[in-house]
Design an enzyme around this catalytic site. Structure first.
Site, PDB file in Angstrom:
ATOM      1  N   VAL A 165       4.736   4.830  -4.227  1.00  0.00           N
ATOM      2  CA  VAL A 165       4.533   4.152  -5.515  1.00  0.00           C
ATOM      3  C   VAL A 165       3.341   4.762  -6.246  1.00  0.00           C
ATOM      4  CG1 VAL A 165       3.760   1.974  -6.533  1.00  0.00           C
ATOM      5  CG2 VAL A 165       5.700   1.993  -4.951  1.00  0.00           C
TER       6      VAL A 165
ATOM      7  N   GLN B  20       0.826  -1.206   0.000  1.00  0.00           N
ATOM      8  CA  GLN B  20       0.000   0.000   0.000  1.00  0.00           C
ATOM      9  C   GLN B  20       0.872   1.274   0.000  1.00  0.00           C
ATOM     10  OE1 GLN B  20      -3.236   0.704  -0.347  1.00  0.00           O
ATOM     11  NE2 GLN B  20      -3.680  -1.446  -0.776  1.00  0.00           N
ATOM     12  N   SER B  21       1.920   1.259  -0.785  1.00  0.00           N
ATOM     13  CA  SER B  21       2.866   2.375  -0.812  1.00  0.00           C
ATOM     14  C   SER B  21       2.247   3.655  -1.381  1.00  0.00           C
ATOM     15  CB  SER B  21       4.087   1.989  -1.651  1.00  0.00           C
ATOM     16  OG  SER B  21       4.905   3.112  -1.884  1.00  0.00           O
ATOM     17  N   ASN B  22       2.302   4.733  -0.593  1.00  0.00           N
ATOM     18  CA  ASN B  22       1.906   6.050  -1.086  1.00  0.00           C
ATOM     19  C   ASN B  22       2.907   6.571  -2.113  1.00  0.00           C
ATOM     20  OD1 ASN B  22      -0.374   6.336   0.720  1.00  0.00           O
ATOM     21  ND2 ASN B  22       1.109   6.678   2.345  1.00  0.00           N
TER      22      ASN B  22
END
Length: 332
Positions: A79, A75-77
């Protein structure tokens, strides 16, 4: 500090607002809390990585890159925002998502930031927890080169001296806002993970001799490891800026008491913090970064860490899109 000499493209909505949290401050009985709204940077629902990407993508274009390669947790912001600016500029985007939490919840695996990554057209590869992400990114880069492309690798969180320039600039922006309002601030609080945000803020605050201490609330690592990581990057950033020796180890402070069971894993404090900000101030935090950082701030206030007459700024790093990946956490 003259950062205009570094390649940069301007797409963030700056300056971001600085707002008082009057109801929350009253509820907690002081200090007076202000929030720096870096959830309002404008790129793909906003967030702190936008500032970093102005310099990172600026450098990539300066080097004639046609493919951006980066990585992060599921759930990378970072990325999500990298995929968005790559789409806007017509760059191919190759991303690696590390299945760091081990969650098998379909919302976590496919909703929130992951859904947005796909909508932005990024090429996604999911890898197990513990993968050497730098090595896999370099393998991707070699594949791009073999096909005649020119790749540009961005580290996780955009956290290197180039990316940290975004938060050196933020520190100067914030000091300018405080000066314009005649507002004296005693503490600046933010989430600290990949280290670029806190490192840039520390470098900016120390480099301008602002006198404003920066406190990081850890979201993954424990205190000693995080402080070492932040200090090392702050030193590199200061050298990159041509002001070596301007950051002391004493200027880097991180609290590791609010991580809970691990990165991206919910805590009771985070749940309370997200609920309080939503119901008292109409502001959405995220469950991984700003939620845990605000939980830390709330707990420190309750423990008397700050004087009631002090002014504290909380830097909101964004990431509310991840709330949709934690639906069961907030509805169970």
């Amino acid at each position: 500090m003259h950062i205009s000499r570094f390649p940069r493209i301007h797409f963030a909505h700056l300056p971001t607002p600085l707002e008082p949290l009057e109801k929350l401050s009253k509820l907690l009985g002081g200090p007076q809390i202000f929030i720096k709204r870096d959830d309002c940077t404008g790129l793909a629902t906003g967030g702190n990585k936008t500032r970093k990407l102005e310099f990172l993508i600026g450098d990539a274009l300066h080097k004639k890159a046609d493919t951006i390669i980066t990585q992060g947790a599921t759930q990378s912001n970072h990325v999500r925002q990298t995929a968005a600016i790559s789409a806007k500029l017509g760059l191919r985007c190759e991303i690696l998502l590390e299945h760091r939490t081990g969650s098998d919840d379909p919302d976590y695996l496919e909703n929130g930031n992951v859904l947005l990554d796909r909508i932005f057209g990024a090429s996604i590869q999911v890898v197990p927890a513990g993968t050497d992400m730098d090595a896999v990114m370099e393998e991707k880069a070699q594949e791009v080169r073999k096909k005649g492309g020119n790749p540009y690798i961005i580290p996780g969180g955009g956290s290197n001296p180039t990316g940290a320039l975004g938060y050196v600039n933020c520190a100067m922006e914030l000091v300018g806002q405080l000066n314009d309002r005649g507002l004296n601030v005693d503490h600046l609080i933010t989430a600290t993970g990949s280290a670029g945000t806190q490192s840039g803020l520390v470098t900016g605050m120390e480099g301008t001799r602002s006198g404003i201490p920066v406190l990081g609330i850890c979201v993954g690592a424990e205190k000693q490891a995080q402080e070492k990581k932040v200090f090392n990057l702050a030193k590199e950033t200061a050298e990159f800026l041509g002001i070596p020796g301007s950051v002391s180890s004493e200027a880097v402070v991180a609290y590791g008491d609010y991580v809970g069971p691990g990165y991206g894993l919910p805590t009771e404090g985070m749940l309370e913090a997200v609920g309080l900000l939503a119901r008292e101030e109409g502001i959405l935090l995220d469950p991984v970064y700003s939620g845990k950082a605000m939980a830390g701030l709330i707990d420190l206030i309750r423990k008397g860490h700050f004087r009631k007459d002090e002014n504290v700024v909380f830097l909101h790093t964004g990431g509310s899109a991840a709330l949709f990946a934690y639906r069961k956490t907030f509805t169970s």
